[in-house]
Motif scaffolding. Structure first.
Motif, PDB file in Angstrom:
ATOM      1  N   PRO A  12       0.791  -1.238   0.000  1.00  0.00           N
ATOM      2  CA  PRO A  12       0.000   0.000   0.000  1.00  0.00           C
ATOM      3  C   PRO A  12       0.824   1.290   0.000  1.00  0.00           C
ATOM      4  N   VAL A  13       2.075   1.218   0.417  1.00  0.00           N
ATOM      5  CA  VAL A  13       2.883   2.444   0.495  1.00  0.00           C
ATOM      6  C   VAL A  13       3.815   2.636  -0.695  1.00  0.00           C
ATOM      7  N   LEU A 118       1.096 -17.769  -2.352  1.00  0.00           N
ATOM      8  CA  LEU A 118       1.154 -16.912  -3.539  1.00  0.00           C
ATOM      9  C   LEU A 118      -0.245 -16.456  -3.945  1.00  0.00           C
ATOM     10  N   ASN A 119      -1.227 -17.332  -3.802  1.00  0.00           N
ATOM     11  CA  ASN A 119      -2.610 -16.924  -4.084  1.00  0.00           C
ATOM     12  C   ASN A 119      -3.042 -15.809  -3.128  1.00  0.00           C
ATOM     13  N   ASN A 120      -2.702 -15.947  -1.856  1.00  0.00           N
ATOM     14  CA  ASN A 120      -3.019 -14.893  -0.894  1.00  0.00           C
ATOM     15  C   ASN A 120      -2.275 -13.603  -1.216  1.00  0.00           C
ATOM     16  N   PHE A 121      -1.020 -13.729  -1.611  1.00  0.00           N
ATOM     17  CA  PHE A 121      -0.233 -12.548  -1.958  1.00  0.00           C
ATOM     18  C   PHE A 121      -0.859 -11.827  -3.155  1.00  0.00           C
ATOM     19  N   GLY A 122      -1.332 -12.597  -4.134  1.00  0.00           N
ATOM     20  CA  GLY A 122      -2.034 -11.995  -5.274  1.00  0.00           C
ATOM     21  C   GLY A 122      -3.258 -11.214  -4.824  1.00  0.00           C
ATOM     22  N   ASN A 123      -3.953 -11.732  -3.816  1.00  0.00           N
ATOM     23  CA  ASN A 123      -5.117 -11.026  -3.260  1.00  0.00           C
ATOM     24  C   ASN A 123      -4.700  -9.727  -2.571  1.00  0.00           C
ATOM     25  N   TYR A 124      -3.565  -9.752  -1.870  1.00  0.00           N
ATOM     26  CA  TYR A 124      -3.062  -8.531  -1.234  1.00  0.00           C
ATOM     27  C   TYR A 124      -2.725  -7.461  -2.277  1.00  0.00           C
ATOM     28  N   VAL A 125      -2.098  -7.882  -3.365  1.00  0.00           N
ATOM     29  CA  VAL A 125      -1.768  -6.938  -4.437  1.00  0.00           C
ATOM     30  C   VAL A 125      -3.055  -6.324  -4.997  1.00  0.00           C
TER      31      VAL A 125
END
Length: 135
Positions: A12-13, A118-125
């Motif tokens: 986010p930053v 990695l699926n969760n990381f994609g959601n964070y992005v």
């Protein structure tokens, strides 16, 4: 796994989509069992390691239209999704597809452990991009 968690707090930053794509590609490339990482995001593509890009020619996620902040959701599949040694994770929310996170798999057994993360990381992005879009 700790690196992915730390990277998700940085998203986010980061000042630009380019920086987000760089960080995402880097994180994927550093996963055990991966030989390369790639992130295609709103008209931007960043790669770390040796990645086949022949399928990327003419991809809608890299078009100028896709890079516009108010662009409609892209509705397409990544051309690399049919490659057996590539993991393709959509970077999307319920309403919007922003692009893809891709990992080139060198050691499947090592890499498979990290696929859910990695699926969760994609959601964070996607969530970070969605928050920017709604500001």
């Amino acid at each position: 796994m700790g690196q992915l968690l730390a990277a998700s707090t940085l998203l986010p930053v980061l000042p630009t989509v380019e920086k987000m794509a760089e960080l995402t590609a880097q994180e994927v490339a550093y996963i055990p069992g991966a030989s390369a990482g790639r992130c295609c995001l709103l008209g931007v593509s960043r790669t770390v390691g040796d990645f086949p890009t022949v399928f990327c020619e003419g991809c809608p996620s890299l078009s100028e239209t896709a890079s516009h902040p108010d662009a409609d959701s892209c509705d397409f599949d990544c051309g690399l999704s049919r490659q057996p040694d590539i993991l393709v994770v959509p970077i999307s929310t319920f309403d919007h597809l922003y692009g893809y996170l891709l990992g080139r798999v060198a050691v499947p057994d090592e890499f498979a452990v990290y696929e859910p993360f990695l699926n969760n990381f994609g959601n964070y992005v996607a969530l970070a991009l969605e928050n920017r879009r709604q500001k």
